[in-house]
Design a protein around this motif. Structure first.
Motif, PDB file in Angstrom:
ATOM      1  N   LYS A  14       0.287 -92.562 -36.474  1.00  0.00           N
ATOM      2  CA  LYS A  14      -0.438 -93.927 -37.574  1.00  0.00           C
ATOM      3  C   LYS A  14      -1.463 -93.702 -38.475  1.00  0.00           C
ATOM      4  CE  LYS A  14      -0.739 -98.487 -36.682  1.00  0.00           C
ATOM      5  NZ  LYS A  14      -0.500 -99.415 -34.707  1.00  0.00           N
ATOM      6  N   VAL A  90       9.671 -96.749 -34.853  1.00  0.00           N
ATOM      7  CA  VAL A  90       9.053 -98.845 -34.965  1.00  0.00           C
ATOM      8  C   VAL A  90       9.751 -99.190 -33.986  1.00  0.00           C
ATOM      9  CG1 VAL A  90       8.502-100.567 -36.896  1.00  0.00           C
ATOM     10  CG2 VAL A  90       8.094 -98.111 -37.371  1.00  0.00           C
ATOM     11  N   GLN A  91      11.231 -99.116 -34.177  1.00  0.00           N
ATOM     12  CA  GLN A  91      12.492 -99.839 -33.403  1.00  0.00           C
ATOM     13  C   GLN A  91      11.793 -99.649 -32.344  1.00  0.00           C
ATOM     14  OE1 GLN A  91      16.136 -99.006 -34.844  1.00  0.00           O
ATOM     15  NE2 GLN A  91      16.180-101.045 -36.106  1.00  0.00           N
ATOM     16  N   SER A  92      11.485 -98.286 -31.581  1.00  0.00           N
ATOM     17  CA  SER A  92      11.461 -98.088 -29.822  1.00  0.00           C
ATOM     18  C   SER A  92      10.024 -98.937 -29.492  1.00  0.00           C
ATOM     19  CB  SER A  92      11.270 -96.734 -30.093  1.00  0.00           C
ATOM     20  OG  SER A  92       9.564 -96.143 -29.850  1.00  0.00           O
ATOM     21  N   THR A  93       8.592 -99.186 -30.633  1.00  0.00           N
ATOM     22  CA  THR A  93       7.705 -99.937 -30.461  1.00  0.00           C
ATOM     23  C   THR A  93       8.004-101.213 -30.128  1.00  0.00           C
ATOM     24  OG1 THR A  93       7.504 -99.750 -32.445  1.00  0.00           O
ATOM     25  CG2 THR A  93       6.497 -97.381 -30.632  1.00  0.00           C
ATOM     26  N   GLU A  94       9.115-101.710 -31.238  1.00  0.00           N
ATOM     27  CA  GLU A  94       8.974-103.663 -31.086  1.00  0.00           C
ATOM     28  C   GLU A  94      10.333-104.018 -31.135  1.00  0.00           C
ATOM     29  OE1 GLU A  94       7.997-104.353 -35.359  1.00  0.00           O
ATOM     30  OE2 GLU A  94       5.826-103.316 -34.845  1.00  0.00           O
ATOM     31  N   PRO A  95      11.116-103.960 -29.832  1.00  0.00           N
ATOM     32  CA  PRO A  95      11.965-104.133 -29.998  1.00  0.00           C
ATOM     33  C   PRO A  95      12.605-105.839 -29.771  1.00  0.00           C
ATOM     34  CG  PRO A  95      11.096-103.726 -27.897  1.00  0.00           C
ATOM     35  CD  PRO A  95       9.999-103.848 -28.767  1.00  0.00           C
ATOM     36  N   HIS A  96      11.616-105.869 -29.569  1.00  0.00           N
ATOM     37  CA  HIS A  96      11.881-108.144 -30.527  1.00  0.00           C
ATOM     38  C   HIS A  96      11.717-107.743 -31.641  1.00  0.00           C
ATOM     39  CE1 HIS A  96       7.984-108.043 -30.884  1.00  0.00           C
ATOM     40  NE2 HIS A  96       7.768-107.550 -29.325  1.00  0.00           N
ATOM     41  N   ALA A  97      11.553-106.875 -32.300  1.00  0.00           N
ATOM     42  CA  ALA A  97      11.334-107.351 -33.890  1.00  0.00           C
ATOM     43  C   ALA A  97      13.308-107.712 -34.342  1.00  0.00           C
ATOM     44  CB  ALA A  97      11.744-106.092 -34.396  1.00  0.00           C
ATOM     45  N   GLU A  98      13.754-108.993 -35.439  1.00  0.00           N
ATOM     46  CA  GLU A  98      14.212-109.328 -35.590  1.00  0.00           C
ATOM     47  C   GLU A  98      15.443-107.998 -36.979  1.00  0.00           C
ATOM     48  OE1 GLU A  98      13.891-113.151 -37.375  1.00  0.00           O
ATOM     49  OE2 GLU A  98      12.814-113.786 -35.607  1.00  0.00           O
TER      50      GLU A  98
END
Length: 102
Positions: A14, A90-98
């Motif tokens: 990051k 990013v998807q693994s850290t934000e599983p609730h992202a649309e």
């Protein structure tokens, strides 16, 4: 900081300082004990990789084996693989992202 000496090629970082602060990128090469080159495959392509100080990066625990293997075998990596690695992280850290699409 001891965790900065453990940076590896293919590792997600990051960005903490500079105009790209808050962005995520992949380590594509290691210059020395103080600097690495990063790219994300989208805004920062592999051929235009950015030299960054380790002090300006926050290492993440995610390491992309696809990027690491490609760099070790050929010394290059496609921008698509870099984008894929960043997206996967990013998807693994934000599983609730649309999800976008349809």
């Amino acid at each position: 900081m001891s965790n900065q000496s453990t940076l590896q090629i293919g590792q997600i970082v990051k960005i903490l300082k500079g105009k790209d602060a808050g962005q995520v990128a992949v380590v594509v090469s290691i210059e020395d004990s103080r600097f690495v080159y990063i790219a994300d495959g989208n805004k920062r392509k592999f051929d235009q990789r950015k030299k960054k100080s380790l002090l300006h990066l926050e290492p993440q625990s995610f390491i992309s084996s696809e990027v690491a293997n490609s760099l070790n075998e050929s010394g290059r990596v496609t921008n698509g693989k870099l984008r894929f690695a960043v997206t996967k992280f990013v998807q693994s850290t934000e599983p609730h992202a649309e999800e976008k699409g349809d």
